[in-house]
Design a protein around this motif. Structure first.
Motif, PDB file in Angstrom:
ATOM      1  N   VAL A 132       0.831  -1.193   0.000  1.00 14.92           N
ATOM      2  CA  VAL A 132       0.000   0.000   0.000  1.00 14.92           C
ATOM      3  C   VAL A 132       0.867   1.245   0.000  1.00 14.92           C
ATOM      4  O   VAL A 132       0.634   2.208  -0.721  1.00 14.92           O
ATOM      5  CB  VAL A 132      -0.943  -0.008   1.222  1.00 14.92           C
ATOM      6  N   GLU A 152      -5.810   3.609   5.964  1.00 11.57           N
ATOM      7  CA  GLU A 152      -6.027   2.511   5.018  1.00 11.57           C
ATOM      8  C   GLU A 152      -5.437   2.780   3.641  1.00 11.57           C
ATOM      9  O   GLU A 152      -5.300   1.862   2.837  1.00 11.57           O
ATOM     10  CB  GLU A 152      -7.521   2.182   4.909  1.00 11.57           C
ATOM     11  N   THR A 153      -5.089   4.034   3.369  1.00 16.34           N
ATOM     12  CA  THR A 153      -4.482   4.351   2.071  1.00 16.34           C
ATOM     13  C   THR A 153      -2.963   4.255   2.114  1.00 16.34           C
ATOM     14  O   THR A 153      -2.308   4.423   1.081  1.00 16.34           O
ATOM     15  CB  THR A 153      -4.853   5.776   1.621  1.00 16.34           C
ATOM     16  N   GLU A 208       1.316   4.353  -2.945  1.00 12.85           N
ATOM     17  CA  GLU A 208       0.843   5.699  -2.637  1.00 12.85           C
ATOM     18  C   GLU A 208       1.839   6.730  -3.149  1.00 12.85           C
ATOM     19  O   GLU A 208       2.954   6.830  -2.663  1.00 12.85           O
ATOM     20  CB  GLU A 208       0.670   5.839  -1.109  1.00 12.85           C
TER      21      GLU A 208
END
Length: 635
Positions: free
Chosen positions: A20, A281-282, A24
């Motif tokens: 993740v 969560e990002t 990003e």
């Protein structure tokens, strides 16, 4: 039968966290770019734990945010930098917004009948200076701080020895520690999760330089003592290790923001901790906000400054009677003002000092009939309408309807306005003689004058006392108000100089049976209705005086029973016994609860609830609502 409760945190989704983060594109805060470019700070994937605490904001009804921004807030003194520890709310184990325990700094923990507690750390977790956070930090604090009679002369916090003895401490491996008591210790987890967390760990790599055992250079030790104006090495260690009030900018922390300003100062700057253990969560690392700036001001003008646009987030130092003024500020500045429910047993409480030095008044205050008369003589409806626009609830000082322990009979105990019954009770006590002005006379011939003292931090207190003055005059008692500063106020209370004070009610108005009922018994020296009895409990009998009022002694005994059982049902029964006894005895005269607290914030600040519970314990003011997840939404 052994009951095991296991709590896991940061596990779900942890394996995908690095992916993740790599996906990003804006994974690093702009605030850290210079340090990242110079190589003085590693990239995020190397800063956060292998299993970070992943906070799913969408599931919580919140919005994932973006990095950046500074929040200004106003404090009443340098000591109030402690609000950053309360607001930051990084705890080994904390409460969620439903007041259930959850691991936070810890990866997980296990409790066996509240006697054996096993804590598992997050692999790769680091202090704010980038040094590893491991079981050795627990070992150091246990072996070299708590067990060192120079640093901990009293034998450790009462929460660590509720039955007289400290637990057995073990390091099971570099990421696992265990505390074992022979009897249940149900206070352990609530105290770790509270607004003033029990300290059981510290950054050993930093603190050892201030410890006589580990500092070989005596000349260096003496130089550090001289620089910090202390005469003993233990005082130096205590000063440099203080985490609740983070006055030492060099002390590594696990909080979302770290202090960068040394005392003395009129402005304190807290900056983001690049090694903080939470991510959203990002894949963005929390906190979103880069800085908190705390400006020191006089407590009496905090509301005026906040209403003049000098704060981006303000909850302390303002009160309900400031609401109209603050609401007007919305027209002049980009701010909004929300109203949260105060989670205390009572917003305003009168506390007769059962330990006061005046022998006559001490005897009267210990007569439950006087306490009941004082309560019955107060017209709470009038106070609610005048001071709170009818938005509060007339009530005794007890738990709120939001608590599963609430019973209407506790709230209703001696709160119905009944001047006739109050007069009857005072006559029954023997206070039948009156002066020419209608004021009753004490047994020694003095006028029945009650001086109520206040710390002077809220005009609301003095406004309410003006109303109570008239209520008590109707039953032949004269009320006078005396205002002083908080430190003087506290000292006068403990010395017995204060007859009666006006303050908040029970800190925790929304308890569950698993939370300690210690606020209902004499346990602390700052409990204004019985400071000497509280000091006796707090000092394990070394100071103060043991309760010599049977009902107060019974509360202490019931608290001991609560601390000796691991059964929820038994704790619930004990809580109800204590709540019934406390309210029937009117040990504190609650007036109005479920009142509203203004919370001012910048209009573009996101994820701050519009409505919530506001209190010191257990909600840690803003703490359980995760200020590290607040962020600015650009217009």
């Amino acid at each position: 039968m052994v009951t095991r409760r296991t709590f896991l945190g940061g596990l779900v989704g942890a394996a995908i966290a690095p992916a993740v983060l790599r996906a990003e594109p804006a994974g690093e805060p702009e605030f850290l770019k210079e340090r990242l470019a110079s190589g003085s700070l590693p990239p995020m994937a190397e800063r956060i734990p292998a299993r970070p605490r992943i906070v799913n904001l969408k599931e919580m009804g919140l919005a994932p945010g973006s990095y950046g921004g500074t929040v200004r807030t106003i404090i009443g003194s340098q000591r109030d930098i402690r609000f950053m520890t309360i607001y930051g709310y990084a705890r080994l184990i904390g409460y969620n917004k439903h007041l259930q325990f959850q691991p936070d700094i810890l990866a997980d923990f296990q409790s066996e009948d509240d006697t054996i507690f096993t804590f598992t750390l997050r692999e790769g977790h680091k202090w704010s200076d980038g040094e590893p956070f491991t079981a050795d930090d627990f070992r150091y604090w246990w072996e070299d701080v708590i067990l060192n009679d120079k640093l901990t002369p009293g034998g450790g916090a009462l929460e660590l020895r509720p039955h007289g003895s400290l637990p057995r401490f073990e390091v099971l491996n570099p990421l696992t520690v265990r505390y074992t008591w022979e009897k249940p210790n149900p206070m352990f987890l609530p105290t770790l999760a509270g607004p003033i967390p029990l300290v059981i760990v510290g950054p050993a790599h930093y603190l050892k330089q201030f410890h006589k055992k580990f500092q070989p250079d005596q000349a260096k030790m003496e130089q550090m003592m001289q620089t910090n104006r202390v005469k003993k090495w233990q005082d130096l260690h205590i000063k440099m290790a203080r985490s609740y009030r983070p006055e030492n900018p060099n002390l590594p922390t696990l909080d979302p923001w770290r202090n960068t300003t040394a005392l003395p100062a009129e402005q304190f700057v807290f900056e983001r901790n690049p090694f903080f253990h939470r991510v959203d969560e990002t894949g963005r690392q929390l906190p979103y906000l880069d800085r908190f700036i705390l400006n020191v001001s006089s407590s009496s003008i905090i509301a005026a400054k906040a209403g003049a646009g000098e704060a981006d987030l303000q909850a302390t130092g303002i009160d309900f009677n400031d609401y109209t003024f603050l609401k007007e500020a919305e027209k002049r500045f980009p701010v909004k003002v929300n109203l949260w429910k105060v989670a205390r047993g009572s917003r305003i409480t009168l506390l007769p000092n059962l330990n006061c030095a005046d022998e006559v008044w001490r005897g009267l205050f210990r007569d439950v009939r006087l306490r009941r008369a004082l309560s019955l003589a107060i017209d709470r409806h009038e106070i609610n309408m005048v001071a709170f626009y009818g938005l509060g609830t007339p009530s005794a000082d007890t738990v709120l309807p939001d608590s599963p322990l609430f019973k209407q009979e506790y709230a209703d105990a001696f709160v119905k306005f009944d001047a006739d019954e109050a007069n009857r009770l005072l006559d029954e006590i023997g206070l039948t003689k009156r002066g020419d002005d209608g004021i009753r006379l004490l047994p020694d011939g003095r006028r029945a004058e009650i001086t109520v003292e206040t710390a002077g931090e809220s005009n609301l207190d003095t406004d309410v006392l003006e109303l109570v003055h008239d209520h008590w005059a109707n039953i032949g008692l004269a009320l006078y108000t005396r205002t002083s500063q908080r430190d003087v106020f506290r000292n006068r209370a403990m010395s017995g100089s204060i007859m009666m004070s006006i303050w908040y009610g029970l800190d925790n108005g929304v308890p569950t049976a698993d939370m300690s009922p210690s606020g209902l018994a004499p346990t602390l020296d700052d409990q204004l209705q019985w400071p000497l009895w509280g000091m006796h409990y707090l000092s394990a009998g070394q100071e103060g005086a043991a309760p010599d009022l049977p009902e107060a002694a019974e509360l202490v005994d019931l608290l001991g029973q609560w601390g000796s059982t691991a059964k929820f049902e038994e704790r619930q029964v004990i809580w109800h016994k204590m709540l019934s006894l406390y309210t029937q005895q009117v040990f504190s005269i609650g007036l109005i609860n479920s009142t509203l607290q203004p919370v001012l914030c910048a209009a573009k600040l996101q994820n701050l609830p519009e409505k919530a519970l506001y209190g010191f314990d257990p909600t840690s003011y803003l703490g359980i609502y995760m200020p590290d997840a607040f962020w600015y939404k650009e217009a």
